[in-house]
Write a protein that holds these residues in place. Structure first.
Motif, PDB file in Angstrom:
ATOM      1  N   ARG A   1      19.436  31.466 -78.320  1.00 59.19           N
ATOM      2  CA  ARG A   1      18.674  30.149 -78.602  1.00 59.19           C
ATOM      3  C   ARG A   1      19.660  29.041 -78.047  1.00 59.19           C
TER       4      ARG A   1
ATOM      5  N   ASP B   1      10.101  33.661 -82.201  1.00 62.53           N
ATOM      6  CA  ASP B   1       8.572  33.072 -81.718  1.00 62.53           C
ATOM      7  C   ASP B   1       7.691  34.184 -81.552  1.00 62.53           C
TER       8      ASP B   1
ATOM      9  N   ASP C   1      13.309  30.074 -75.506  1.00 59.89           N
ATOM     10  CA  ASP C   1      12.438  29.494 -76.553  1.00 59.89           C
ATOM     11  C   ASP C   1      11.358  30.584 -76.757  1.00 59.89           C
ATOM     12  N   ASP C   2      11.487  31.632 -76.269  1.00 62.63           N
ATOM     13  CA  ASP C   2      10.374  32.672 -76.429  1.00 62.63           C
ATOM     14  C   ASP C   2      11.352  34.031 -76.671  1.00 62.63           C
TER      15      ASP C   2
END
Length: 499
Positions: A315, A351, A320-321
């Motif tokens: 992170r 996610d 972000d996935d």
């Protein structure tokens, strides 16, 4: 329990065996007339069938019960007629076994790996998703809960399921792991001293170059790339970087690149930064469980806190996935332990979350322990525990904003359940949808990888498998490329695959 099956429909023996496994697990199945008497240790089932007056007359008998059915032959082509006849036979056997056992499997009579296919088949006839789901309940005895799961999945797949014209997906296999998990049946091995990594990478790059020329000839473009394994991040960082760099140049334009960085003991800052700089858009950081005792039991060389460290670092670097994989019904676990794992996952807020149900494959160490070594130190969870775990995961993930977007089943799964990928809106993995729904042509590189190519004009899928053995792959990589060329540039039907 031993099963004896007598049937005139010998072409469907394997399919009927799959129905028996829904109720009797891994019980041995014999084919032929049973001449013995009644026994608690033997189930003898007799199937009689004849085509008379334009109707199939089927009778199934066993354990003192008899059921008879009549059905009209269906289908326009011979292939379709055979497929629908097989369905009739399986449904008849299922009805008898449900009567004998009193059991109702969650997926009813379905034995295939893609139950969503039947939902889409019903929708193609003009039904709404809800009407199609009801048909699965009525015809195939699918539980309302599982039918509703398919409706949710269809909602998430809208606009993503079918690829744009002239596109394909890419799979790159890295068949190395730091250790081999107890349940693993993949064609991968422990990396050991690493002596096979360099020749394997060179062979993979060679196959990549040869396949790039084919794709350019066909004028196609890449939609989604996926690097799996094994554990891709188990090999040295420069080797993986070389693979990614060559792949991005050979097959440009992808909107999604996934790398399974699944084992946190293979992830550090330099590895993650390299993945980020190489244009990887999606990674997996997979705990499987947050119970350290279970991790040791299944052969994972990391702790739950190692997973937290790797996830937090990813992170910070900007991913972000991120997906996380969990496994329900691991040896020695129960619902409270599984719930603790869910607690940790929801705290981390990935996610997407993939909830696998344990499958005890014959080639795994776990199968050997359970069946050949007296059960091992820890048995599997009790009957029904896997269902409670997966239902709990579905409820809690849904409440937290995750929705099912792909689903598949495997043989020998606990409770005859399923694997489900859940994702937040906008985070569904395009590669997973196209691959699992078989709506994407997949060019697959590496040992054990299977290329699947769609020929829509004839509604069929053709396959070109690579050899599984790593040394054999290295020695025969040119042959693997020739297999693909023959497949991609041939409109002639080879071995037809059902869709």
């Amino acid at each position: 329990m031993t099963i004896w099956l007598s049937t005139p429909e010998t072409a469907f023996l394997q399919d009927m065996a799959d129905v028996f496994r829904l109720f009797y697990g891994d019980a041995p199945i014999a084919h032929g007339e049973f001449s013995g008497g009644p026994s608690k240790e033997i189930l003898a089932v007799v199937h009689r069938a004849e085509l008379r007056d334009g109707l199939w007359k089927d009778t199934f008998s066993g354990a003192g019960k008899t059921l008879s059915f009549s059905s009209a032959p269906q289908g326009r082509t011979e292939v379709e007629k055979k497929r629908l006849r097989k369905r009739q036979v399986k449904l008849g056997l299922y009805a008898l076994l449900r009567e004998i056992t009193g059991m109702r499997p969650a997926w009813g009579s379905l034995t295939g790996i893609r139950p969503s296919r039947l939902l889409y088949e019903q929708m193609a006839e003009g039904k709404s998703p809800e009407e199609a789901a009801k048909a699965l309940v009525d015809v195939f005895d699918v539980s309302p809960s599982r039918a509703a799961l398919l409706v949710e999945l269809e909602t998430m797949q809208r606009g993503l399921r079918v690829l744009p014209e002239g596109t394909f997906n890419l799979y790159i296999g890295i068949p190395f792991c730091k250790t081999r998990c107890l349940y693993c049946s993949f064609s991968s091995g422990e990396i050991g001293d690493g002596h096979l990594v360099e020749p394997y990478v060179e062979a993979l790059l060679r196959e990549m170059d040869l396949c790039r020329a084919m794709i350019e000839e066909k004028g196609m473009r890449l939609r989604a790339g996926y690097v799996g394994g094994g554990t891709p991040t188990a090999i040295p960082r420069p080797a993986l970087e070389k693979i990614l760099d060559r792949a991005k140049k050979a097959f440009p334009g992808a909107v999604e690149w996934t790398v399974e960085a699944g084992r946190p003991d293979t992830i550090d800052r330099d590895m993650l930064q390299m993945l980020r700089d190489s244009g990887v858009t999606r990674i997996s950081v997979n705990p499987q469980t947050f119970s350290d005792a279970t991790l040791r039991r299944i052969g994972r060389a990391h702790t739950g806190e190692d997973t937290v460290r790797a996830f937090t670092l990813a992170r910070k670097i900007g991913f972000d996935d991120i997906n996380m994989d969990l496994i329900a019904a691991l040896p020695g676990e129960d619902l409270p332990i599984f719930s603790q794992t869910l607690d940790r996952v929801l705290d981390l807020a990935p996610d997407s979350v993939t909830v696998h149900t344990l499958a005890v494959k014959r080639s795994s160490k776990l199968h050997e322990q359970l069946h050949l070594q007296g059960g091992g130190q820890h048995g599997l969870p009790p009957e029904g525990e896997a269902l409670r775990m997966t239902e709990s995961a579905r409820s809690r993930l849904s409440q937290s904003g995750y929705f099912p977007y792909y689903l598949y089943r495997q043989k020998y799964m606990a409770g005859n359940l399923e694997n489900v990928g859940y994702a937040r809106q906008g985070k569904a993995c395009l590669y997973n949808i196209g691959n699992m729904e078989e709506t994407a042509s997949v060019l697959a590189l590496g040992a054990g990888a299977i290329t699947k190519w769609l020929f829509d004009r004839e509604l069929r899928i053709e396959r070109a498998p690579n050899v599984k053995n790593i040394e054999a792959y290295i020695a025969r990589v040119e042959e693997m490329a020739r297999r693909k060329r023959k497949l991609l540039f041939s409109e002639e039907s080879g071995e037809e695959a059902s869709r």
